[in-house]
Design an enzyme around this catalytic site. Structure first.
Site, PDB file in Angstrom:
ATOM      1  N   GLU A 250       0.840  -1.265   0.000  1.00 41.80           N
ATOM      2  CA  GLU A 250       0.085   0.028   0.141  1.00 41.80           C
ATOM      3  C   GLU A 250       0.758   1.175  -0.242  1.00 41.80           C
ATOM      4  O   GLU A 250       1.521   1.528   0.854  1.00 41.80           O
ATOM      5  CB  GLU A 250      -0.859  -0.069   1.062  1.00 41.80           C
ATOM      6  CG  GLU A 250      -1.455  -1.253   1.486  1.00 41.80           C
ATOM      7  CD  GLU A 250      -2.702  -1.510   0.421  1.00 41.80           C
ATOM      8  OE1 GLU A 250      -3.270  -0.687  -0.129  1.00 41.80           O
ATOM      9  OE2 GLU A 250      -2.797  -2.928   0.245  1.00 41.80           O
ATOM     10  N   CYS A 284      -2.689   9.153   2.482  1.00 42.36           N
ATOM     11  CA  CYS A 284      -2.193   8.780   1.054  1.00 42.36           C
ATOM     12  C   CYS A 284      -3.302   8.930   0.140  1.00 42.36           C
ATOM     13  O   CYS A 284      -3.271   9.277  -1.123  1.00 42.36           O
ATOM     14  CB  CYS A 284      -1.803   6.927   1.133  1.00 42.36           C
ATOM     15  SG  CYS A 284      -3.468   6.380   1.650  1.00 42.36           S
TER      16      CYS A 284
HETATM   17  P1  NAD Z   1       8.324   5.084   4.421  1.00 44.38           P
HETATM   18  O1  NAD Z   1       8.278   4.306   3.223  1.00 44.38           O
HETATM   19  O2  NAD Z   1       9.357   6.156   4.634  1.00 44.38           O
HETATM   20  O3  NAD Z   1       8.187   4.026   6.018  1.00 44.38           O
HETATM   21  C1  NAD Z   1       7.341   3.106   6.109  1.00 44.38           C
HETATM   22  C2  NAD Z   1       7.895   1.897   7.054  1.00 44.38           C
HETATM   23  O4  NAD Z   1       8.836   1.156   6.075  1.00 44.38           O
HETATM   24  C3  NAD Z   1       8.488   2.380   8.075  1.00 44.38           C
HETATM   25  O5  NAD Z   1       8.289   1.547   9.263  1.00 44.38           O
HETATM   26  C4  NAD Z   1       9.753   2.181   7.543  1.00 44.38           C
HETATM   27  O6  NAD Z   1      11.049   1.898   8.892  1.00 44.38           O
HETATM   28  C5  NAD Z   1      10.000   0.982   6.738  1.00 44.38           C
HETATM   29  N1  NAD Z   1      11.044   0.932   5.850  1.00 44.38           N
HETATM   30  C6  NAD Z   1      11.600   2.066   5.208  1.00 44.38           C
HETATM   31  N2  NAD Z   1      12.481   1.555   4.434  1.00 44.38           N
HETATM   32  C7  NAD Z   1      12.437   0.041   4.489  1.00 44.38           C
HETATM   33  C8  NAD Z   1      13.049  -1.085   3.585  1.00 44.38           C
HETATM   34  N3  NAD Z   1      14.089  -0.727   2.694  1.00 44.38           N
HETATM   35  N4  NAD Z   1      12.784  -2.154   4.149  1.00 44.38           N
HETATM   36  C9  NAD Z   1      11.886  -2.445   5.206  1.00 44.38           C
HETATM   37  N5  NAD Z   1      11.064  -1.510   5.769  1.00 44.38           N
HETATM   38  C10 NAD Z   1      11.459  -0.356   5.180  1.00 44.38           C
HETATM   39  O7  NAD Z   1       6.817   5.876   4.717  1.00 44.38           O
HETATM   40  P2  NAD Z   1       6.319   6.695   5.962  1.00 44.38           P
HETATM   41  O8  NAD Z   1       7.109   8.112   5.671  1.00 44.38           O
HETATM   42  O9  NAD Z   1       6.418   6.156   7.262  1.00 44.38           O
HETATM   43  O10 NAD Z   1       4.851   6.949   5.461  1.00 44.38           O
HETATM   44  C11 NAD Z   1       4.350   7.750   4.571  1.00 44.38           C
HETATM   45  C12 NAD Z   1       4.390   7.207   3.193  1.00 44.38           C
HETATM   46  O11 NAD Z   1       3.199   6.152   3.240  1.00 44.38           O
HETATM   47  C13 NAD Z   1       3.501   8.051   2.026  1.00 44.38           C
HETATM   48  O12 NAD Z   1       4.293   7.702   0.801  1.00 44.38           O
HETATM   49  C14 NAD Z   1       1.890   7.480   2.082  1.00 44.38           C
HETATM   50  O13 NAD Z   1       1.245   7.647   0.804  1.00 44.38           O
HETATM   51  C15 NAD Z   1       2.153   6.150   2.431  1.00 44.38           C
HETATM   52  N6  NAD Z   1       1.031   5.536   2.944  1.00 44.38           N
HETATM   53  C16 NAD Z   1       0.160   4.884   1.897  1.00 44.38           C
HETATM   54  C17 NAD Z   1      -1.102   4.168   2.437  1.00 44.38           C
HETATM   55  C18 NAD Z   1      -1.756   3.228   1.497  1.00 44.38           C
HETATM   56  O14 NAD Z   1      -2.855   2.797   2.108  1.00 44.38           O
HETATM   57  N7  NAD Z   1      -1.385   3.115   0.256  1.00 44.38           N
HETATM   58  C19 NAD Z   1      -1.605   4.564   3.544  1.00 44.38           C
HETATM   59  C20 NAD Z   1      -0.837   5.302   4.471  1.00 44.38           C
HETATM   60  C21 NAD Z   1       0.411   5.907   4.121  1.00 44.38           C
END
Ligand code: NAD
Length: 478
Positions: A250, A284
Protein backbone atom coordinates in the site's frame (compact mmCIF):
# COMPACT_ATOMS: atom_id res chain seq x y z
CA UNK A 1 6.99 18.59 32.01
CA UNK A 2 5.55 15.11 31.41
CA UNK A 3 7.61 11.96 31.90
CA UNK A 4 9.14 10.10 28.95
CA UNK A 5 7.05 7.53 27.11
CA UNK A 6 8.17 3.90 27.37
CA UNK A 7 8.60 1.18 24.78
CA UNK A 8 9.28 -2.54 25.04
CA UNK A 9 9.34 -5.12 22.27
CA UNK A 10 6.74 -7.89 22.58
CA UNK A 11 8.00 -11.33 21.54
CA UNK A 12 6.43 -14.72 22.25
CA UNK A 13 4.08 -13.21 24.80
CA UNK A 14 6.87 -11.47 26.75
CA UNK A 15 7.80 -7.81 26.98
CA UNK A 16 11.49 -7.25 26.36
CA UNK A 17 13.11 -4.04 27.56
CA UNK A 18 16.33 -2.91 25.95
CA UNK A 19 18.52 0.14 26.25
CA UNK A 20 20.53 -0.67 23.13
CA UNK A 21 20.38 1.35 19.93
CA UNK A 22 17.86 3.85 21.22
CA UNK A 23 15.98 5.93 18.65
CA UNK A 24 14.75 9.27 19.92
CA UNK A 25 11.10 10.07 19.29
CA UNK A 26 10.10 13.69 18.91
CA UNK A 27 6.76 15.36 19.56
CA UNK A 28 6.55 17.23 16.24
CA UNK A 29 4.26 19.93 17.62
CA UNK A 30 6.86 20.97 20.20
CA UNK A 31 10.06 19.50 18.71
CA UNK A 32 10.82 18.15 22.19
CA UNK A 33 11.79 14.53 22.85
CA UNK A 34 8.98 12.25 24.03
CA UNK A 35 11.36 9.44 24.92
CA UNK A 36 13.43 6.86 23.10
CA UNK A 37 12.56 3.41 21.80
CA UNK A 38 15.17 0.74 21.07
CA UNK A 39 15.92 -0.79 17.69
CA UNK A 40 15.41 -4.56 18.01
CA UNK A 41 18.40 -5.42 15.81
CA UNK A 42 18.88 -8.73 14.01
CA UNK A 43 18.76 -11.18 16.94
CA UNK A 44 15.49 -9.96 18.49
CA UNK A 45 13.87 -9.63 15.07
CA UNK A 46 14.78 -13.22 14.36
CA UNK A 47 13.32 -14.36 17.67
CA UNK A 48 10.08 -12.52 16.87
CA UNK A 49 9.89 -14.29 13.51
CA UNK A 50 10.74 -17.61 15.22
CA UNK A 51 7.99 -17.10 17.82
CA UNK A 52 5.46 -16.34 15.11
CA UNK A 53 6.55 -19.44 13.20
CA UNK A 54 6.29 -21.70 16.26
CA UNK A 55 2.81 -20.43 17.13
CA UNK A 56 1.31 -20.55 13.66
CA UNK A 57 0.15 -24.17 13.25
CA UNK A 58 -1.69 -24.25 16.57
CA UNK A 59 -3.26 -20.85 15.89
CA UNK A 60 -4.46 -21.92 12.44
CA UNK A 61 -5.82 -25.16 13.91
CA UNK A 62 -8.27 -23.24 16.13
CA UNK A 63 -11.68 -22.69 14.57
CA UNK A 64 -11.94 -19.18 13.14
CA UNK A 65 -14.74 -18.42 15.60
CA UNK A 66 -12.33 -19.07 18.47
CA UNK A 67 -9.75 -16.75 16.90
CA UNK A 68 -12.50 -14.14 16.54
CA UNK A 69 -13.01 -14.08 20.31
CA UNK A 70 -9.45 -12.79 20.74
CA UNK A 71 -10.00 -10.05 18.15
CA UNK A 72 -13.15 -8.98 20.00
CA UNK A 73 -11.27 -8.93 23.30
CA UNK A 74 -8.52 -6.78 21.80
CA UNK A 75 -11.20 -4.43 20.38
CA UNK A 76 -12.78 -4.14 23.84
CA UNK A 77 -9.36 -3.46 25.38
CA UNK A 78 -8.74 -0.72 22.83
CA UNK A 79 -12.06 0.96 23.64
CA UNK A 80 -11.26 0.84 27.35
CA UNK A 81 -7.82 2.41 26.89
CA UNK A 82 -8.94 4.79 24.12
CA UNK A 83 -8.26 8.13 25.87
CA UNK A 84 -4.70 7.10 26.80
CA UNK A 85 -3.93 5.72 23.33
CA UNK A 86 -5.34 8.80 21.55
CA UNK A 87 -3.20 11.04 23.72
CA UNK A 88 -0.05 9.07 22.82
CA UNK A 89 -0.88 9.15 19.09
CA UNK A 90 -1.53 12.90 19.09
CA UNK A 91 1.74 13.57 20.88
CA UNK A 92 4.02 11.33 18.84
CA UNK A 93 2.44 12.03 15.46
CA UNK A 94 1.10 15.59 15.72
CA UNK A 95 -2.48 14.90 14.59
CA UNK A 96 -5.44 16.52 16.33
CA UNK A 97 -6.63 14.70 19.42
CA UNK A 98 -10.13 14.39 17.91
CA UNK A 99 -8.69 12.62 14.86
CA UNK A 100 -6.56 10.39 17.10
CA UNK A 101 -9.76 9.44 18.96
CA UNK A 102 -11.42 8.62 15.65
CA UNK A 103 -8.38 6.54 14.67
CA UNK A 104 -8.53 4.51 17.89
CA UNK A 105 -12.27 3.92 17.49
CA UNK A 106 -11.75 2.78 13.90
CA UNK A 107 -9.05 0.33 14.98
CA UNK A 108 -11.49 -1.32 17.42
CA UNK A 109 -14.23 -1.37 14.78
CA UNK A 110 -11.83 -2.93 12.29
CA UNK A 111 -11.03 -5.82 14.65
CA UNK A 112 -14.74 -6.37 15.30
CA UNK A 113 -15.46 -6.27 11.57
CA UNK A 114 -12.98 -9.04 10.75
CA UNK A 115 -14.13 -11.04 13.80
CA UNK A 116 -17.51 -11.13 12.02
CA UNK A 117 -15.83 -12.83 9.06
CA UNK A 118 -15.02 -15.91 11.14
CA UNK A 119 -18.08 -17.77 9.85
CA UNK A 120 -17.67 -16.58 6.28
CA UNK A 121 -14.19 -17.74 5.29
CA UNK A 122 -15.34 -20.01 2.52
CA UNK A 123 -13.86 -22.27 -0.12
CA UNK A 124 -15.48 -23.70 -3.25
CA UNK A 125 -16.40 -27.05 -4.73
CA UNK A 126 -15.67 -27.22 -8.44
CA UNK A 127 -17.07 -29.81 -10.83
CA UNK A 128 -14.38 -32.04 -12.27
CA UNK A 129 -13.98 -33.35 -15.83
CA UNK A 130 -13.22 -36.80 -14.39
CA UNK A 131 -15.87 -39.24 -13.23
CA UNK A 132 -15.86 -39.83 -9.47
CA UNK A 133 -13.65 -36.83 -8.72
CA UNK A 134 -14.36 -33.85 -6.46
CA UNK A 135 -12.31 -30.66 -6.52
CA UNK A 136 -12.20 -28.69 -3.29
CA UNK A 137 -10.74 -25.22 -3.10
CA UNK A 138 -9.52 -24.18 0.36
CA UNK A 139 -8.41 -20.79 1.67
CA UNK A 140 -5.23 -21.44 3.66
CA UNK A 141 -3.31 -18.94 5.81
CA UNK A 142 -0.06 -17.65 4.32
CA UNK A 143 1.80 -18.48 7.57
CA UNK A 144 3.97 -15.79 9.16
CA UNK A 145 3.14 -12.22 8.13
CA UNK A 146 5.49 -9.27 8.58
CA UNK A 147 3.47 -6.05 8.94
CA UNK A 148 5.60 -2.96 8.26
CA UNK A 149 3.84 0.31 9.08
CA UNK A 150 3.99 4.02 8.30
CA UNK A 151 3.59 6.77 10.90
CA UNK A 152 0.54 8.59 9.51
CA UNK A 153 -2.17 6.36 11.05
CA UNK A 154 0.16 4.45 13.34
CA UNK A 155 -2.46 2.74 15.51
CA UNK A 156 -5.19 2.04 12.97
CA UNK A 157 -2.62 0.49 10.62
CA UNK A 158 -1.78 -2.16 13.22
CA UNK A 159 -5.43 -3.24 13.34
CA UNK A 160 -5.61 -3.10 9.55
CA UNK A 161 -2.91 -5.75 9.30
CA UNK A 162 -3.51 -7.77 12.47
CA UNK A 163 -7.28 -8.33 12.03
CA UNK A 164 -7.34 -9.96 8.56
CA UNK A 165 -4.05 -11.78 9.20
CA UNK A 166 -5.13 -13.36 12.48
CA UNK A 167 -8.70 -14.25 11.56
CA UNK A 168 -7.44 -16.24 8.56
CA UNK A 169 -4.98 -18.19 10.76
CA UNK A 170 -1.70 -16.33 10.25
CA UNK A 171 0.60 -15.11 12.98
CA UNK A 172 2.26 -11.72 12.71
CA UNK A 173 5.32 -9.62 13.48
CA UNK A 174 4.57 -5.89 13.48
CA UNK A 175 7.23 -3.26 12.93
CA UNK A 176 5.88 0.24 13.57
CA UNK A 177 7.45 3.31 12.06
CA UNK A 178 10.43 4.39 14.15
CA UNK A 179 8.70 7.81 14.32
CA UNK A 180 5.63 6.43 16.16
CA UNK A 181 6.49 3.35 18.24
CA UNK A 182 4.71 4.29 21.46
CA UNK A 183 1.12 3.69 20.38
CA UNK A 184 2.21 0.29 19.03
CA UNK A 185 3.47 -0.55 22.52
CA UNK A 186 -0.03 0.37 23.81
CA UNK A 187 -1.46 -2.13 21.31
CA UNK A 188 0.89 -4.86 22.57
CA UNK A 189 -0.17 -4.21 26.16
CA UNK A 190 -3.80 -4.74 25.15
CA UNK A 191 -2.87 -7.94 23.27
CA UNK A 192 -1.21 -9.24 26.42
CA UNK A 193 -4.28 -8.48 28.55
CA UNK A 194 -6.49 -10.18 25.95
CA UNK A 195 -4.54 -13.41 26.57
CA UNK A 196 -3.61 -14.07 22.94
CA UNK A 197 -1.47 -17.23 22.73
CA UNK A 198 2.27 -16.37 22.84
CA UNK A 199 3.85 -15.78 19.44
CA UNK A 200 0.61 -15.00 17.58
CA UNK A 201 1.28 -11.25 17.76
CA UNK A 202 4.81 -9.90 18.07
CA UNK A 203 6.09 -6.33 18.03
CA UNK A 204 9.62 -5.17 17.24
CA UNK A 205 10.64 -1.55 16.83
CA UNK A 206 13.46 -0.39 14.60
CA UNK A 207 14.62 1.26 11.43
CA UNK A 208 13.68 0.18 7.94
CA UNK A 209 17.33 -0.47 7.20
CA UNK A 210 17.73 -2.84 10.17
CA UNK A 211 14.54 -4.50 11.41
CA UNK A 212 12.57 -3.78 8.23
CA UNK A 213 15.30 -5.24 6.04
CA UNK A 214 15.58 -8.32 8.25
CA UNK A 215 11.85 -8.98 8.09
CA UNK A 216 11.75 -8.54 4.33
CA UNK A 217 14.67 -10.85 3.60
CA UNK A 218 13.89 -13.61 6.12
CA UNK A 219 13.07 -16.95 4.52
CA UNK A 220 10.83 -17.68 7.53
CA UNK A 221 8.44 -14.85 6.62
CA UNK A 222 5.66 -15.96 4.24
CA UNK A 223 4.09 -12.60 3.47
CA UNK A 224 5.06 -8.96 3.73
CA UNK A 225 2.22 -6.55 4.26
CA UNK A 226 3.76 -3.12 3.79
CA UNK A 227 2.24 0.34 3.97
CA UNK A 228 4.55 3.25 3.26
CA UNK A 229 6.22 5.24 0.51
CA UNK A 230 6.55 4.08 -3.08
CA UNK A 231 10.35 4.35 -2.84
CA UNK A 232 10.57 2.00 0.13
CA UNK A 233 7.95 -0.22 -1.53
CA UNK A 234 10.12 -0.80 -4.58
CA UNK A 235 13.20 -1.52 -2.47
CA UNK A 236 11.14 -4.02 -0.46
CA UNK A 237 9.86 -5.63 -3.63
CA UNK A 238 13.42 -6.07 -4.89
CA UNK A 239 14.56 -7.51 -1.56
CA UNK A 240 11.55 -9.81 -1.21
CA UNK A 241 12.43 -11.27 -4.60
CA UNK A 242 15.25 -13.17 -2.90
CA UNK A 243 12.77 -15.61 -1.33
CA UNK A 244 9.86 -14.87 -3.69
CA UNK A 245 7.91 -13.72 -0.64
CA UNK A 246 4.29 -12.71 -1.21
CA UNK A 247 3.75 -8.95 -1.08
CA UNK A 248 0.90 -6.64 -0.33
CA UNK A 249 2.06 -3.06 -0.97
CA UNK A 250 0.00 0.00 0.00
CA UNK A 251 2.09 2.89 -1.27
CA UNK A 252 2.01 6.60 -2.02
CA UNK A 253 -0.58 8.63 -3.90
CA UNK A 254 -0.99 11.89 -5.73
CA UNK A 255 -4.76 12.12 -5.82
CA UNK A 256 -6.46 14.35 -8.38
CA UNK A 257 -9.86 15.97 -7.76
CA UNK A 258 -12.00 17.15 -10.65
CA UNK A 259 -14.47 20.00 -10.10
CA UNK A 260 -16.91 20.53 -12.97
CA UNK A 261 -18.90 23.73 -13.55
CA UNK A 262 -22.15 22.07 -12.49
CA UNK A 263 -20.72 20.88 -9.15
CA UNK A 264 -21.91 21.96 -5.74
CA UNK A 265 -18.89 24.17 -5.05
CA UNK A 266 -19.59 24.42 -1.31
CA UNK A 267 -19.41 20.64 -1.10
CA UNK A 268 -16.15 20.54 -3.07
CA UNK A 269 -14.60 23.26 -0.88
CA UNK A 270 -15.62 21.42 2.29
CA UNK A 271 -14.19 18.13 0.97
CA UNK A 272 -10.87 19.76 0.01
CA UNK A 273 -10.62 21.52 3.35
CA UNK A 274 -11.08 18.12 4.97
CA UNK A 275 -8.48 16.60 2.64
CA UNK A 276 -5.81 19.11 3.63
CA UNK A 277 -6.57 19.58 7.34
CA UNK A 278 -7.25 15.91 8.18
CA UNK A 279 -3.92 14.68 9.49
CA UNK A 280 -2.38 17.89 8.07
CA UNK A 281 -2.71 16.51 4.54
CA UNK A 282 -0.63 13.48 5.46
CA UNK A 283 -2.97 10.84 4.08
CA UNK A 284 -2.24 8.67 1.07
CA UNK A 285 -5.79 9.18 -0.23
CA UNK A 286 -6.07 12.96 0.08
CA UNK A 287 -6.25 15.29 -2.89
CA UNK A 288 -3.05 17.01 -4.04
CA UNK A 289 -4.09 18.27 -7.50
CA UNK A 290 -7.41 19.95 -8.34
CA UNK A 291 -8.63 20.40 -11.92
CA UNK A 292 -11.45 22.95 -12.09
CA UNK A 293 -13.57 23.72 -15.15
CA UNK A 294 -12.54 27.13 -16.45
CA UNK A 295 -15.92 28.87 -16.15
CA UNK A 296 -15.91 28.47 -12.35
CA UNK A 297 -12.14 28.46 -11.81
CA UNK A 298 -11.71 32.02 -10.47
CA UNK A 299 -14.73 31.73 -8.21
CA UNK A 300 -13.63 28.36 -6.89
CA UNK A 301 -10.06 29.51 -6.17
CA UNK A 302 -11.36 32.50 -4.25
CA UNK A 303 -13.84 30.41 -2.27
CA UNK A 304 -11.18 27.87 -1.33
CA UNK A 305 -8.62 30.57 -0.50
CA UNK A 306 -11.14 32.29 1.79
CA UNK A 307 -11.91 28.98 3.45
CA UNK A 308 -8.23 28.09 3.97
CA UNK A 309 -7.74 31.52 5.58
CA UNK A 310 -10.00 30.40 8.44
CA UNK A 311 -8.00 27.24 9.29
CA UNK A 312 -6.52 27.51 12.78
CA UNK A 313 -3.25 25.61 12.89
CA UNK A 314 -1.95 24.77 16.35
CA UNK A 315 -1.52 22.51 19.37
CA UNK A 316 -2.92 19.08 18.43
CA UNK A 317 -4.25 18.65 21.96
CA UNK A 318 -6.20 21.94 21.92
CA UNK A 319 -9.86 21.83 20.90
CA UNK A 320 -9.48 25.19 19.20
CA UNK A 321 -7.08 23.80 16.56
CA UNK A 322 -8.37 22.82 13.11
CA UNK A 323 -5.07 21.33 11.98
CA UNK A 324 -2.03 19.88 13.76
CA UNK A 325 1.61 19.65 12.74
CA UNK A 326 3.59 17.75 10.15
CA UNK A 327 5.47 14.64 11.27
CA UNK A 328 8.94 16.15 11.53
CA UNK A 329 11.27 18.99 10.59
CA UNK A 330 12.33 17.18 7.40
CA UNK A 331 8.72 17.36 6.18
CA UNK A 332 8.62 21.15 6.77
CA UNK A 333 11.85 21.46 4.81
CA UNK A 334 10.52 19.26 1.98
CA UNK A 335 7.38 21.36 1.55
CA UNK A 336 9.38 24.59 1.75
CA UNK A 337 11.69 23.31 -1.01
CA UNK A 338 8.69 22.32 -3.14
CA UNK A 339 7.15 25.80 -2.81
CA UNK A 340 10.49 27.47 -3.64
CA UNK A 341 11.01 25.20 -6.64
CA UNK A 342 7.48 25.82 -7.96
CA UNK A 343 7.73 29.58 -7.42
CA UNK A 344 11.09 29.67 -9.19
CA UNK A 345 9.44 27.98 -12.19
CA UNK A 346 6.48 30.36 -12.40
CA UNK A 347 3.89 29.11 -9.91
CA UNK A 348 2.00 31.54 -7.69
CA UNK A 349 1.19 31.10 -4.01
CA UNK A 350 -2.46 31.99 -3.43
CA UNK A 351 -2.27 31.46 0.32
CA UNK A 352 0.24 30.05 2.83
CA UNK A 353 3.54 28.71 1.55
CA UNK A 354 5.71 28.56 4.63
CA UNK A 355 6.41 26.68 7.82
CA UNK A 356 7.37 27.68 11.33
CA UNK A 357 11.00 28.30 12.21
CA UNK A 358 12.96 25.34 13.61
CA UNK A 359 12.15 24.86 17.29
CA UNK A 360 8.65 26.34 17.03
CA UNK A 361 6.96 23.09 15.98
CA UNK A 362 6.74 21.34 12.63
CA UNK A 363 3.82 23.40 11.36
CA UNK A 364 3.19 24.36 7.75
CA UNK A 365 0.51 26.79 6.61
CA UNK A 366 -2.47 25.57 4.57
CA UNK A 367 -1.23 26.38 1.07
CA UNK A 368 -2.68 26.79 -2.41
CA UNK A 369 -0.48 27.01 -5.51
CA UNK A 370 -1.71 28.02 -8.97
CA UNK A 371 0.05 28.17 -12.37
CA UNK A 372 1.92 24.95 -11.70
CA UNK A 373 3.28 22.91 -14.59
CA UNK A 374 5.51 20.07 -15.77
CA UNK A 375 9.01 19.97 -14.32
CA UNK A 376 7.88 21.18 -10.90
CA UNK A 377 8.64 18.79 -8.07
CA UNK A 378 5.32 19.64 -6.45
CA UNK A 379 3.43 18.25 -9.44
CA UNK A 380 5.51 15.16 -9.93
CA UNK A 381 6.18 13.90 -6.40
CA UNK A 382 3.93 13.25 -3.45
CA UNK A 383 3.47 16.41 -1.31
CA UNK A 384 2.08 14.70 1.79
CA UNK A 385 1.14 17.95 3.51
CA UNK A 386 -1.47 20.72 3.62
CA UNK A 387 -0.81 21.98 0.08
CA UNK A 388 -3.08 21.90 -2.99
CA UNK A 389 -2.39 22.74 -6.62
CA UNK A 390 -5.39 24.16 -8.50
CA UNK A 391 -5.42 24.33 -12.30
CA UNK A 392 -8.14 25.27 -14.82
CA UNK A 393 -9.33 22.79 -17.45
CA UNK A 394 -11.57 23.15 -20.50
CA UNK A 395 -13.66 20.05 -19.96
CA UNK A 396 -13.96 16.62 -18.37
CA UNK A 397 -11.78 14.96 -21.01
CA UNK A 398 -8.86 17.26 -20.28
CA UNK A 399 -9.36 16.81 -16.53
CA UNK A 400 -9.30 13.02 -16.87
CA UNK A 401 -6.20 13.11 -19.09
CA UNK A 402 -4.31 15.29 -16.60
CA UNK A 403 -5.51 13.18 -13.67
CA UNK A 404 -4.25 9.97 -15.29
CA UNK A 405 -0.92 11.55 -16.22
CA UNK A 406 0.78 10.41 -13.02
CA UNK A 407 3.01 7.59 -11.80
CA UNK A 408 0.59 7.15 -8.92
CA UNK A 409 -2.83 5.48 -9.06
CA UNK A 410 -4.30 5.32 -5.58
CA UNK A 411 -7.34 7.59 -5.18
CA UNK A 412 -9.15 10.19 -7.27
CA UNK A 413 -12.36 12.18 -6.95
CA UNK A 414 -14.90 14.14 -8.95
CA UNK A 415 -17.48 16.76 -8.02
CA UNK A 416 -20.38 17.10 -10.47
CA UNK A 417 -24.16 16.98 -10.44
CA UNK A 418 -24.29 15.28 -13.83
CA UNK A 419 -24.63 11.52 -13.65
CA UNK A 420 -23.13 10.96 -17.11
CA UNK A 421 -20.00 12.95 -16.24
CA UNK A 422 -19.64 11.09 -12.95
CA UNK A 423 -19.96 7.67 -14.57
CA UNK A 424 -17.63 8.61 -17.43
CA UNK A 425 -15.01 9.74 -14.91
CA UNK A 426 -15.39 6.59 -12.82
CA UNK A 427 -14.85 4.38 -15.86
CA UNK A 428 -11.87 6.34 -17.22
CA UNK A 429 -9.94 7.38 -14.11
CA UNK A 430 -7.14 4.83 -13.77
CA UNK A 431 -7.09 4.68 -9.99
CA UNK A 432 -7.81 2.06 -7.37
CA UNK A 433 -10.43 4.25 -5.72
CA UNK A 434 -12.70 7.08 -6.92
CA UNK A 435 -14.86 9.28 -4.68
CA UNK A 436 -17.86 11.02 -6.24
CA UNK A 437 -19.20 14.14 -4.49
CA UNK A 438 -17.55 13.11 -1.24
CA UNK A 439 -14.47 13.62 0.87
CA UNK A 440 -11.58 11.13 0.92
CA UNK A 441 -12.12 8.45 3.54
CA UNK A 442 -12.37 4.78 2.75
CA UNK A 443 -14.79 2.32 4.38
CA UNK A 444 -13.83 -0.84 6.29
CA UNK A 445 -15.93 -3.03 4.00
CA UNK A 446 -14.62 -1.44 0.77
CA UNK A 447 -11.28 -2.18 -0.87
CA UNK A 448 -8.36 0.21 -0.60
CA UNK A 449 -5.85 -0.50 -3.34
CA UNK A 450 -3.58 1.33 -5.71
CA UNK A 451 -2.26 0.73 -9.21
CA UNK A 452 1.05 1.73 -10.82
CA UNK A 453 3.51 3.07 -8.20
CA UNK A 454 0.73 3.14 -5.60
CA UNK A 455 0.96 -0.54 -4.90
CA UNK A 456 0.00 -4.15 -5.35
CA UNK A 457 -2.95 -5.84 -3.68
CA UNK A 458 -5.08 -4.00 -1.18
CA UNK A 459 -6.77 -3.81 2.22
CA UNK A 460 -10.27 -3.90 3.72
CA UNK A 461 -13.42 -5.91 3.13
CA UNK A 462 -13.66 -9.35 1.61
CA UNK A 463 -10.87 -8.81 -0.90
CA UNK A 464 -8.53 -7.49 1.78
CA UNK A 465 -9.27 -10.57 3.88
CA UNK A 466 -8.28 -13.02 1.17
CA UNK A 467 -4.98 -11.19 0.59
CA UNK A 468 -3.79 -13.03 3.69
CA UNK A 469 -4.59 -16.46 2.28
CA UNK A 470 -3.39 -18.68 -0.49
CA UNK A 471 -5.61 -21.07 -2.37
CA UNK A 472 -5.15 -24.82 -2.16
CA UNK A 473 -7.02 -27.16 -4.48
CA UNK A 474 -7.55 -30.79 -3.49
CA UNK A 475 -8.46 -33.28 -6.25
CA UNK A 476 -10.22 -36.17 -4.53
CA UNK A 477 -10.89 -39.32 -6.49
CA UNK A 478 -13.28 -41.72 -4.85
P1 NAD B 1 8.32 5.02 4.64
O1 NAD B 1 8.30 4.26 3.37
O2 NAD B 1 9.40 5.98 4.87
O3 NAD B 1 8.33 4.01 5.87
C1 NAD B 1 7.30 3.06 6.09
C2 NAD B 1 7.85 1.92 6.92
O4 NAD B 1 8.78 1.18 6.15
C3 NAD B 1 8.58 2.34 8.18
O5 NAD B 1 8.26 1.43 9.20
C4 NAD B 1 10.04 2.22 7.77
O6 NAD B 1 10.89 1.99 8.86
C5 NAD B 1 9.99 1.02 6.84
N1 NAD B 1 11.03 0.91 5.83
C6 NAD B 1 11.63 1.92 5.15
N2 NAD B 1 12.51 1.42 4.27
C7 NAD B 1 12.47 0.07 4.38
C8 NAD B 1 13.15 -1.00 3.73
N3 NAD B 1 14.05 -0.78 2.78
N4 NAD B 1 12.86 -2.27 4.10
C9 NAD B 1 11.92 -2.51 5.05
N5 NAD B 1 11.27 -1.54 5.70
C10 NAD B 1 11.52 -0.26 5.37
O7 NAD B 1 6.88 5.75 4.73
P2 NAD B 1 6.37 6.75 5.86
O8 NAD B 1 7.05 8.05 5.69
O9 NAD B 1 6.38 6.08 7.18
O10 NAD B 1 4.82 6.89 5.45
C11 NAD B 1 4.35 7.81 4.51
C12 NAD B 1 4.12 7.12 3.18
O11 NAD B 1 3.18 6.06 3.35
C13 NAD B 1 3.50 8.03 2.15
O12 NAD B 1 4.12 7.83 0.91
C14 NAD B 1 2.05 7.57 2.10
O13 NAD B 1 1.39 7.86 0.87
C15 NAD B 1 2.19 6.12 2.34
N6 NAD B 1 0.94 5.54 2.83
C16 NAD B 1 0.21 4.74 2.00
C17 NAD B 1 -1.00 4.22 2.43
C18 NAD B 1 -1.83 3.35 1.54
O14 NAD B 1 -2.76 2.72 2.05
N7 NAD B 1 -1.57 3.26 0.25
C19 NAD B 1 -1.47 4.51 3.71
C20 NAD B 1 -0.69 5.32 4.54
C21 NAD B 1 0.52 5.82 4.09
Amino acid sequence: MTSSLQFQHFIDGQFIASADNLIDVINPATEQSLGAAPDAGAALTDSAIGAARAAQDAWAAQPAIARAQYLRRIAAGIREAAPQIANVIAREQGKLLALAQLEVGLAAEYLDYYAEWARRIEGEIISSDRPGENMFLFRRPMGVVAGILPWNFPFFMIARKVAPALITGNTIVIKPSEETPFCAYEFARIVESAGLPPGVFNLVNGLGSTVGQQLVTSAAVDMISFTGSSGAGSTIMANAARNVTKLSLELGGKAPSIVLADANLDLAVAALRWAKTMNTGQACNCSERVYVQRSVYERFCEQLRADFATIRMGDPLAESSDMGSLINRAAVERLTRQVDDARGKGAEVLIGGKGHEAGAGCFFEPTILINTGPGMDVLEREIFGPMLLIEPVDDLDQAIALSNDSEYGLTSSIFTNDLNSAMRAVSRLKFGETYVNRENFEAIQGFHAGVRRSGIGGADGKHGLYEYTHTQVAYIQS
